[in-house]
Write a protein that holds these residues in place. Structure first.
Motif, PDB file in Angstrom:
ATOM      1  N   PRO A   1      -5.967   2.696   0.590  1.00 51.82           N
ATOM      2  CA  PRO A   1      -5.451   1.326   0.769  1.00 51.82           C
ATOM      3  C   PRO A   1      -4.992   1.042   2.191  1.00 51.82           C
ATOM      4  O   PRO A   1      -5.241  -0.048   2.721  1.00 51.82           O
ATOM      5  CB  PRO A   1      -4.280   1.264  -0.230  1.00 51.82           C
ATOM      6  CG  PRO A   1      -4.576   2.311  -1.244  1.00 51.82           C
ATOM      7  CD  PRO A   1      -5.270   3.399  -0.498  1.00 51.82           C
ATOM      8  N   VAL A   2      -4.319   2.008   2.818  1.00 49.66           N
ATOM      9  CA  VAL A   2      -3.843   1.799   4.188  1.00 49.66           C
ATOM     10  C   VAL A   2      -5.024   1.649   5.139  1.00 49.66           C
ATOM     11  O   VAL A   2      -5.028   0.779   6.031  1.00 49.66           O
ATOM     12  CB  VAL A   2      -2.920   2.945   4.630  1.00 49.66           C
ATOM     13  CG1 VAL A   2      -2.555   2.812   6.108  1.00 49.66           C
ATOM     14  CG2 VAL A   2      -1.662   2.978   3.780  1.00 49.66           C
TER      15      VAL A   2
ATOM     16  N   ALA B   1       0.812  -1.218   0.000  1.00 49.33           N
ATOM     17  CA  ALA B   1       0.000   0.000   0.000  1.00 49.33           C
ATOM     18  C   ALA B   1       0.847   1.269   0.000  1.00 49.33           C
ATOM     19  O   ALA B   1       0.295   2.372  -0.013  1.00 49.33           O
ATOM     20  CB  ALA B   1      -0.932   0.005   1.204  1.00 49.33           C
TER      21      ALA B   1
END
Length: 483
Positions: free
Chosen positions: A232-233, A198
Motif C-alpha cells: 500500500p505504501v 496505509a
C-alpha cells in the motif's frame, strides 16, 4: 526594488511560520533544539516586519527583471536563513548546514543529514518542511514568472489554459498563489491521509507526503523506502510522485471535471506513458535476476515505483541497486528530460524535449519537401518560432552549464564519471541517483564528505536547476539591466 522588498518580506514571513512549526514540534518533544527554531523565527519575523513597515506605503509593480530578481532572492535567501537552525542544532558547520538546507529546499535530497548522530526531530521536521516549500516555490515561480515570460520556451499557462480565470499577461505572485496553493496543499493532505490509512504514523505520513508531492529525495527514516516497503505504501507513493511530476494546472482540469481538455495535454499524458513503458522494462529486468525470480506482482510494483521515481526526478530507490539495473546513460537521459512543465520535477521538462523533436522532424521533412508548410504543433498547442529558438537556447545553456559544473568539481571526485553524475544529479534535482553505486569496485564519496568549494558549486547547481539558468544569465546581462 520596492516591489522585490515587499514580496520578499511576505516570503520571509511565510518561512517564519514553518520555523515556528518546527519549533513547536521540538517543544512538544522537550527538545532543546526548539529554542534555535523559535529564535530564528523571531529574528526572521522582525526583519520581515521592518521591511514591510518601510515599504508598505509605497506602491510598486513587479516587472519582468524584478520578478527574476525576486525568485533568485527567494532561493538563495531562504537557504541561508534555513541553514541557521540546522547549524545550531547539529554538529554540522555552517557550510554543511547550508548544503543540507539547499538539498532539502531544492527537493534534491542526497544530503547526509541521516548520517549525523542524534538529529533532533525538530530539525528533521524543518528539513522535510523545506522540501515541501521548495516544491511550492518551484510551482509558483513557474506559473507566476517563468511561463508568462516564455523563459526557455515554457508554454504560456494563459494561452494554453483560457479557462483558468487569470487575466492575460499577468505575472503577479498573488495570482499564482491562488492558483497553486489550494491544489498543492490539497494533494499533500490527500497523500498524508492515504499514507496514514496505509499504516504509517503521523510523522512518517507527513515526511513521506512532503517527499512524494514535492518529488524530493529526503525521507524521514534513515533506511529510506526499505522502512516502509509494504505494497500500500509503495502504491500511494507512486501515485503521488506521479502527481508531483505532472502539471498542477492539469490537476485543476481533472478536479474540475474537464476531462476532455485534460486528455489533450500531450505533455502530461506523455509522462504517464513514459512511466508505464519504463516501468514494464524495469519489471521485466527485476522479474528474473541472477539471485532468482520475483513474483510478477512484486516485480510490477517495484518496476513502476522505480520508473515513477526516475521520470519525476524524485530519485528514491526501493532497494539498493534498483537504478543500476538500467544503463547509466538511460538513467541520466531520463532525469535530464524530467517531468512536465508546471510540476515539481526537475530536468528540462518534456515540453522542451517534444519541441526539439518536433523541430528536428520538420527539418527532416524539409529535406524531402522543401516548400511544404506544416504547423508547429504539439497536440493542440502551437509552438511559435520564437519559442522554438528559446527551447534550443535553454538546452544549449543547460548542457554547457552542466559541463562546466562537472569540470569544476572533478578535482574532488575519484573520476570524471563521478563528477558528471554528481553535476547531473544536482542540476536535475535528483540527488539520490548519484549514490546508487554506478562504478563497480569504486566507492564515490558522499556529498557531505566533499570539500566546501564542491558543496557550494553543487548547491548553486541545484538552485540553477530550479531557477532556470536562462534567468540567471538574464540577471547578469549588462545590456538587460540598461534597458
Amino acid at each position: 526594488m520596492i516591489a522585490v522588498a515587499q514580496k520578499g518580506a511576505l516570503g520571509a514571513g511565510a518561512l517564519a511560520l514553518f520555523l515556528l512549526f518546527s519549533g513547536a514540534v521540538g517543544l512538544i518533544r522537550h527538545e532543546v533544539a526548539s529554542v534555535a527554531f523559535l529564535l530564528t523565527a523571531l529574528l526572521t519575523v522582525f526583519g520581515a516586519g521592518a521591511l514591510h513597515l518601510a515599504t508598505r506605503n509605497r506602491s510598486a509593480r513587479l516587472g519582468r527583471l524584478s520578478s527574476y530578481g525576486l525568485l533568485t532572492l527567494f532561493w538563495f535567501g531562504a537557504s541561508v536563513i534555513a541553514a541557521i537552525p540546522v547549524d545550531a542544532t547539529t554538529s554540522l558547520g555552517f557550510v554543511d548546514a547550508w548544503f543540507e538546507a539547499i538539498c532539502a529546499l531544492t527537493t534534491t535530497g542526497g544530503g547526509g543529514i541521516h548520517a549525523v548522530a542524534d538529529v533532533p526531530r525538530a530539525t528533521l521536521v524543518w528539513l522535510l518542511s523545506l522540501q515541501w516549500l521548495g516544491g511550492l516555490l518551484t510551482l509558483i515561480g513557474a506559473v507566476a514568472v517563468l511561463a508568462p515570460a516564455g523563459v526557455g520556451g515554457l508554454p504560456d499557462r494563459i494561452s494554453g489554459l483560457p479557462e483558468q480565470g487569470i487575466s492575460e499577461g499577468t505575472a503577479f505572485f498573488e495570482d499564482a498563489i491562488e492558483t497553486v496553493v489550494p491544489v498543492y496543499a490539497g494533494v499533500t493532505m490527500l497523500c498524508m491521509i492515504a499514507l496514514f490509512a496505509a499504516g504509517l504514523d503521523g510523522f512518517n505520513a507527513f515526511g513521506m507526503a512532503t517527499a512524494a508531492v514535492s518529488t524530493g529525495g529526503l525521507l524521514p527514516d534513515a533506511d529510506g523506502m526499505a522502512a516502509y516497503g509494504t505494497m500500500p505504501v509503495k502504491l500511494v507513493m507512486s501515485f503521488f510522485m506521479l502527481a508531483g511530476g505532472t502539471s498542477i494546472l492539469w490537476h485543476r482540469m481533472i478536479a474540475t471535471r474537464r476531462f476532455r481538455q485534460a486528455f489533450t495535454q500531450r505533455e502530461n499524458v506523455s509522462v504517464v506513458v513514459l512511466v508505464i513503458i519504463l516501468g514494464i522494462l524495469v519489471s521485466a529486468i527485476r522479474y528474473q535476476t541472477p539471485e532468482g525470480r520475483l513474483s510478477l506482482p512484486v516485480a510490477l510494483e517495484d518496476g513502476l515505483f522505480t520508473a515513477v521515481s526516475l521520470v519525476t526526478t524524485t530519485g528514491i530507490e526501493l532497494h539498493a541497486g534498483d537504478f543500476t539495473s538500467l544503463p547509466l546513460t538511460v538513467v541520466l537521459l531520463i532525469i535530464f528530460m524530467g517531468g512536465a512543465s508546471f510540476s515539481t520535477s526537475g530536468g528540462i521538462k518534456l515540453h522542451r524535449v517534444g519541441a526539439m523533436v518536433l523541430q528536428s522532424l520538420m527539418e527532416l521533412n524539409r529535406l524531402v519537401m522543401p516548400h511544404a508548410v506544416r504547423p508547429r504543433q504539439l497536440g493542440r498547442q502551437t509552438v511559435p518560432l520564437q519559442a522554438m529558438k528559446a527551447v534550443w537556447v535553454c538546452f544549449v545553456v543547460a548542457t554547457v552549464t552542466l559541463g562546466f559544473l562537472a569540470a569544476a568539481i572533478a578535482p574532488a571526485m575519484p573520476s570524471f564519471d563521478a563528477a558528471y553524475v554528481a553535476a547531473m544529479s544536482a542540476m536535475t534535482n535528483a540527488g539520490p541517483v548519484y549514490g546508487a553505486g554506478w562504478e563497480a569496485g569504486t566507492v564515490w564519496p558522499e556529498w557531505g564528505a566533499l570539500p566546501a568549494y564542491a558543496k557550494l558549486l553543487l548547491g548553486t547547481g541545484m538552485v540553477l536547476g530550479r531557477l532556470e539558468i536562462v534567468v540567471v544569465l538574464g540577471l547578469v546581462h549588462a545590456a538587460l539591466w540598461r534597458r
